[in-house]
Design a protein around this motif. Structure first.
Motif, mmCIF file in Angstrom:
data_model
loop_
_atom_site.group_PDB
_atom_site.id
_atom_site.type_symbol
_atom_site.label_atom_id
_atom_site.label_comp_id
_atom_site.label_asym_id
_atom_site.label_seq_id
_atom_site.Cartn_x
_atom_site.Cartn_y
_atom_site.Cartn_z
ATOM 1 N N GLY A 130 0.667 -1.228 0.055
ATOM 2 C CA GLY A 130 0.334 -0.045 0.109
ATOM 3 C C GLY A 130 0.801 1.137 -0.147
ATOM 4 N N LEU A 131 1.766 1.614 0.927
ATOM 5 C CA LEU A 131 2.378 2.657 1.204
ATOM 6 C C LEU A 131 2.923 2.866 -0.282
ATOM 7 N N ALA A 132 4.059 2.188 -0.526
ATOM 8 C CA ALA A 132 5.205 2.380 -1.373
ATOM 9 C C ALA A 132 4.179 2.667 -3.096
ATOM 10 N N ARG A 133 3.319 1.734 -3.213
ATOM 11 C CA ARG A 133 2.532 1.899 -4.585
ATOM 12 C C ARG A 133 1.737 3.099 -4.447
ATOM 13 N N PHE A 176 10.287 10.613 -3.021
ATOM 14 C CA PHE A 176 10.631 9.229 -3.852
ATOM 15 C C PHE A 176 10.553 9.447 -5.334
ATOM 16 N N SER A 177 10.520 10.622 -6.090
ATOM 17 C CA SER A 177 10.250 10.724 -7.353
ATOM 18 C C SER A 177 11.332 10.166 -8.120
ATOM 19 N N ARG A 178 12.371 9.682 -7.611
ATOM 20 C CA ARG A 178 13.602 9.292 -8.300
ATOM 21 C C ARG A 178 13.292 7.789 -9.007
ATOM 22 N N TYR A 179 12.045 7.334 -8.371
ATOM 23 C CA TYR A 179 11.657 5.781 -8.540
ATOM 24 C C TYR A 179 10.156 5.953 -9.452
ATOM 25 N N ASN A 180 10.145 7.342 -10.089
ATOM 26 C CA ASN A 180 8.889 7.367 -10.969
ATOM 27 C C ASN A 180 8.845 6.418 -11.984
ATOM 28 N N GLY A 181 7.792 5.528 -12.055
ATOM 29 C CA GLY A 181 7.417 4.561 -13.330
ATOM 30 C C GLY A 181 7.987 3.302 -12.645
ATOM 31 N N MET A 182 8.230 3.100 -11.476
ATOM 32 C CA MET A 182 8.774 1.783 -10.961
ATOM 33 C C MET A 182 7.877 1.423 -10.032
ATOM 34 N N GLU A 183 6.549 1.625 -10.046
ATOM 35 C CA GLU A 183 5.825 1.011 -8.712
ATOM 36 C C GLU A 183 5.302 -0.235 -8.910
ATOM 37 N N HIS A 184 5.914 -0.979 -10.018
ATOM 38 C CA HIS A 184 5.433 -2.330 -10.084
ATOM 39 C C HIS A 184 6.941 -3.208 -9.760
ATOM 40 N N ASP A 185 7.806 -2.450 -9.411
ATOM 41 C CA ASP A 185 9.336 -3.378 -9.459
ATOM 42 C C ASP A 185 9.187 -3.493 -7.731
ATOM 43 N N ARG A 186 9.118 -4.777 -7.502
ATOM 44 C CA ARG A 186 9.202 -4.973 -5.950
ATOM 45 C C ARG A 186 10.373 -4.971 -5.272
ATOM 46 N N LEU A 189 9.773 -1.191 -4.375
ATOM 47 C CA LEU A 189 8.814 -1.053 -3.414
ATOM 48 C C LEU A 189 9.280 -1.406 -2.021
ATOM 49 N N ARG A 190 10.361 -2.376 -2.194
ATOM 50 C CA ARG A 190 10.943 -2.843 -0.751
ATOM 51 C C ARG A 190 11.597 -1.788 -0.112
ATOM 52 N N ALA A 191 12.356 -1.119 -0.970
ATOM 53 C CA ALA A 191 13.576 -0.071 -0.717
ATOM 54 C C ALA A 191 12.728 1.088 -0.145
ATOM 55 N N VAL A 192 11.661 1.632 -0.997
ATOM 56 C CA VAL A 192 10.757 2.565 -0.156
ATOM 57 C C VAL A 192 10.313 2.553 0.980
ATOM 58 N N THR A 193 9.794 1.345 1.203
ATOM 59 C CA THR A 193 9.148 0.857 2.580
ATOM 60 C C THR A 193 10.163 0.742 3.328
ATOM 61 N N VAL A 196 11.180 4.336 4.795
ATOM 62 C CA VAL A 196 10.249 5.177 5.255
ATOM 63 C C VAL A 196 10.122 4.400 6.899
ATOM 64 N N MET A 197 10.336 3.053 7.119
ATOM 65 C CA MET A 197 10.489 2.371 8.242
ATOM 66 C C MET A 197 11.301 2.836 9.030
ATOM 67 N N TYR A 198 12.750 3.111 8.533
ATOM 68 C CA TYR A 198 13.720 3.587 9.179
ATOM 69 C C TYR A 198 13.708 4.816 9.726
ATOM 70 N N GLU A 199 12.885 5.656 8.997
ATOM 71 C CA GLU A 199 12.881 7.241 9.484
ATOM 72 C C GLU A 199 11.831 7.235 10.651
ATOM 73 N N ILE A 200 10.887 6.443 10.625
ATOM 74 C CA ILE A 200 9.970 5.896 11.724
ATOM 75 C C ILE A 200 10.614 5.393 12.801
ATOM 76 N N MET A 201 11.594 4.594 12.708
ATOM 77 C CA MET A 201 12.289 3.939 13.954
ATOM 78 C C MET A 201 13.256 5.183 14.349
ATOM 79 N N LYS A 202 13.887 5.854 13.822
ATOM 80 C CA LYS A 202 14.752 6.945 14.362
ATOM 81 C C LYS A 202 13.848 8.081 15.277
#
Length: 282
Positions: A130-133, A176-186, A189-193, A196-202
């Motif tokens: 959900g989040l990354a896509r 995450f505009s550097r990943y434009n057009g790559m929303e179906h690359d798993r 998606l893993r890298a974006v997620t 985000v989780m790393y920033e939440i952890m901090k």
């Protein structure tokens, strides 16, 4: 709802907030938060001037009866969208569509990347769907949010909240505009997620666990079940041991009773012989 619920909520619990300046005054954004308590979806919107739309299971909106209608009205009022979790891909596709719709309206979309509440206060691996896509499909900035101590206010299973002061830390928007057009690359998606989780952890200071919260809940449930079974077996063994001990005690008591009876019989026989001798002598 901000006046009827948000106002009293802030007055009663006095939540502290850091990073409000990171929330845009207008335009779309995704608020990605850790999830410690059911009350997270109330505290975060309460401290913001803008409306935040979260997703919620459709059952909250379709329950029949007066209570069901009241529940549906409540969740609509606090900005929740119904998501039908049935079907082939379930909640994931429904969440993505709901999120895209909210972003295209220029609003704030709230999502919990963990997918469910943390079972023990730790931060779990984010789900890459959900989040990354939504972020990559819309280009909206992702704002990491950390809820602090809300699990202490209303732990899972508790109805009445405890009056204490929770906190909310809002991080800087992630682009995450550097990943434009790559929303179906798993892998993307893993890298974006994960970013985000790393920033939440901090922001939250939580211990990070690299498994999904749903798997952790199953593991905790399995361990609880195993402990319950082990306790049941131990109780069964204890009961059996107690029965054996009682049987042994009964046997010992019977032996002692037989010895006493035999001893009394011998004494009575000796007394009889003695009496007979005395009569014979006389």
């Amino acid at each position: 709802m901000k006046f009827s619920i948000g106002g009293p909520l802030k007055l009663a619990f006095r939540p502290w907030v850091e990073g409000l300046e990171n929330i845009p005054a207008e335009g779309p954004a995704i608020l990605a938060s850790n999830h410690l308590s059911f009350s997270d979806s109330f505290f975060l919107p309460a401290v913001l001037d803008r409306k935040v739309t979260f997703i919620a299971k459709a059952e909250y909106f379709t329950t029949p009866g007066v209570k069901g209608r009241m529940t549906a009205a409540f969740f609509k009022g606090v900005g929740q969208l119904p998501v039908d979790r049935s079907g082939g891909r379930g909640a994931g596709e429904a969440a993505i569509k709901s999120g895209v719709d909210v972003i295209e309206r220029g609003e704030l979309f709230g999502i919990y990347p963990e997918g469910t509440r943390s079972p023990d206060g730790r931060l779990y691996r984010g789900k890459p769907g959900g989040l990354a896509r939504v972020a990559l499909a819309t280009g909206a900035p992702v704002i990491p949010v950390a809820m602090i101590d809300t699990e202490k206010i209303q732990p899972p299973g508790k109805v009445m909240p405890k009056l204490m002061r929770p906190g909310i830390r809002i991080g800087r928007p992630l682009d995450f505009s550097r990943y434009n057009g790559m929303e179906h690359d798993r892998f993307v998606l893993r890298a974006v997620t994960d970013e985000v989780m790393y920033e939440i952890m901090k922001l939250s200071g939580q211990e990070y666990v690299d498994i999904y919260a749903t798997a952790a809940k199953r593991q905790i449930a399995d361990e609880a079940k195993a402990q319950k079974q082990a306790l049941k077996e131990a109780q069964k063994e204890a009961d059996q041991a107690l029965k054996e001990a009682e049987k042994q005690a009964q046997k010992e008591a019977q032996k002692e009773a037989q010895k006493e009876a035999q001893k009394e019989a011998e004494q009575a026989e000796q007394q009889t012989e003695k009496d007979e001798k005395e009569r014979s002598d006389s």
